[in-house]
Design an enzyme around this catalytic site. Structure first.
Site, PDB file in Angstrom:
ATOM      1  N   GLY A 128      37.310  50.891  77.359  1.00  0.00           N
ATOM      2  CA  GLY A 128      37.472  51.435  78.703  1.00  0.00           C
ATOM      3  C   GLY A 128      36.658  50.659  79.708  1.00  0.00           C
ATOM      4  O   GLY A 128      35.646  50.042  79.374  1.00  0.00           O
ATOM      5  N   LYS A 130      31.441  49.454  81.923  1.00  0.00           N
ATOM      6  CA  LYS A 130      32.276  48.982  80.818  1.00  0.00           C
ATOM      7  C   LYS A 130      31.885  49.776  79.571  1.00  0.00           C
ATOM      8  O   LYS A 130      30.706  50.093  79.377  1.00  0.00           O
ATOM      9  CB  LYS A 130      32.049  47.492  80.568  1.00  0.00           C
ATOM     10  N   VAL A 131      32.879  50.086  78.742  1.00  0.00           N
ATOM     11  CA  VAL A 131      32.622  50.881  77.540  1.00  0.00           C
ATOM     12  C   VAL A 131      33.177  50.150  76.319  1.00  0.00           C
ATOM     13  O   VAL A 131      34.322  49.694  76.326  1.00  0.00           O
ATOM     14  CB  VAL A 131      33.274  52.281  77.642  1.00  0.00           C
ATOM     15  N   LYS A 165      28.191  52.504  76.674  1.00  0.00           N
ATOM     16  CA  LYS A 165      28.555  52.399  78.087  1.00  0.00           C
ATOM     17  C   LYS A 165      27.487  51.597  78.818  1.00  0.00           C
ATOM     18  O   LYS A 165      26.304  51.952  78.768  1.00  0.00           O
ATOM     19  CB  LYS A 165      28.693  53.794  78.702  1.00  0.00           C
ATOM     20  N   ASP A 203      32.869  64.650  90.607  1.00  0.00           N
ATOM     21  CA  ASP A 203      33.973  63.714  90.324  1.00  0.00           C
ATOM     22  C   ASP A 203      34.868  64.237  89.199  1.00  0.00           C
ATOM     23  O   ASP A 203      35.196  63.517  88.254  1.00  0.00           O
ATOM     24  CB  ASP A 203      33.406  62.337  89.956  1.00  0.00           C
TER      25      ASP A 203
END
Length: 374
Positions: A30, A36-37, A52, A150
């Site tokens: 992801g 960024k993961v 992450k 969120d």
């Protein structure tokens, strides 16, 4: 002065981690706008984890919006959460490249945004359950005195055991007066509450609004308004009432529809005042739907179509009951048209009942005397 504070702060004494030596980076799973993961193997534990890594410049830009407020870092916030519908964060720290990183549980499953788009059997069967699980996660956030800011499908995962997990905490802030003041406008545009868009004072009700938008989309595959990517386009949240979800889904449980539409109210005072209060009608609707399902599964044994079978089974174990003169008329008046059709198709099974009246006895032939034979 601020430079000296940072220099001698606790953060400056945190040991840096070389993530390429500490982890086997198996593959990227992801990438968001700020991180960024990777799917990775932790050499220290041997476990598969989600690693992450936050984008350095973008993270600093976000934190600058809260200058002077001492906003906790994402890792510091994430390790505090212990809830079945919030992803577990095992560890956080700083890389040798001065980037923040989080070590989290790896979730085998799908993004909720994928399920919203696919509207597959999983989504049709479990949608209300997922809504409740997400609501419970948000309620936990609020009880712990945080605001997520969120809530949207891309920040949510559903694992292979049909358990929803909230996975992102980049915009989470404490529910304290300093972080509720007007001015700070952060979030995903299409899910932001009107007071957030207008840079007014905020509260935990902005999460209730975002949750309601997410539920609306989960059920209908569309937003309450036309999709918008910019804040200027999202101003229609203020000027245009949302499309009533029951116009799109007439068969939707009214309790669910009303709960969502109340969560989308323009003014915070008109919305649900707590996440817990909004969960109540959703849970009631879920319970009633399960009770209805149980009843519908139990009904086949008592439906008219089963009557001929019962009659047949009775006729094999005991002699048929003799009908009275009015029996046939009474039973016919109670039959529905559909039942009548089924009974006509099963005449062979009903035959034992229809012919149970004994036929009239025939007279026996007279016995001849022996001398009459000649």
């Amino acid at each position: 002065m601020n430079f000296l504070k940072r220099l001698f702060s606790k953060q400056s004494r945190i040991p840096r981690v070389n993530i390429k030596q500490r982890f086997e980076l198996i593959g990227r799973v992801g990438q968001g706008s700020m991180s960024k993961v990777w799917r990775a193997r932790d050499y220290n534990t041997g476990k598969i984890v989600a690693l992450k890594v936050l984008h350095k410049e973008k993270t600093e830009e976000l934190e600058a919006r809260f200058v002077g407020l001492n906003k906790p870092k994402e890792g510091e916030i994430a390790v505090q959460f212990h809830h079945p519908h919030i992803v577990k964060t095992f560890e956080h720290g700083i890389t040798t490249d001065n980037e923040q990183f989080l070590v989290m549980e790896f979730i085998e499953g799908y993004s909720l945004s994928y399920l919203v788009e696919a509207q597959n059997e999983d989504m049709r069967t479990n949608c209300l359950k997922y809504m409740i699980q997400l609501g419970e996660a948000i309620n936990y956030f609020h009880q712990e005195n945080w605001i997520h800011r969120d809530i949207c499908p891309r920040n949510i995962m559903v694992d292979n055991a049909h358990q929803l997990k909230l996975i992102d905490f980049g915009l989470v802030v404490p529910n304290t007066a300093a972080f509720l003041q007007p001015g700070n406008r952060t979030g995903t545009a299409a899910y932001m509450a009107p007071e957030l868009i207008k840079r007014q004072k905020t509260s935990q009700k902005i999460d209730i609004f975002s949750f309601s938008v997410t539920c609306y989309e989960m059920l209908s595959k569309r937003l309450p308004w036309e999709a918008a990517e910019t804040l200027d386009a999202v101003l229609q949240h203020i000027n245009t009432p949302p499309e009533n979800i029951q116009n799109l889904l007439p068969d939707l449980n009214p309790q669910v529809a009303e709960a969502i539409m109340k969560g989308l109210e323009l003014y915070p005072q008109d919305r649900w005042q707590t996440m817990k209060a909004m969960l109540e009608p959703l849970k009631q609707a879920y319970q009633s739907s399960h009770e209805h399902l149980k009843e519908s599964k139990a009904k086949p044994s008592a439906t008219p179509s089963a009557k001929p079978q019962t009659a047949t089974s009775k006729s094999t174990t005991s002699p048929p009951r003799k009908k009275k003169a009015g029996d046939q008329t009474t039973s016919q008046t109670k039959r529905s048209p559909h039942a009548e059709k089924r009974i006509k198709k099963n005449d062979a099974q009903d035959a034992p009942l229809k012919n149970d009246r004994p036929s009239p006895k025939k007279p026996k032939p007279k016995r001849k005397k022996p001398d009459e034979n000649s």
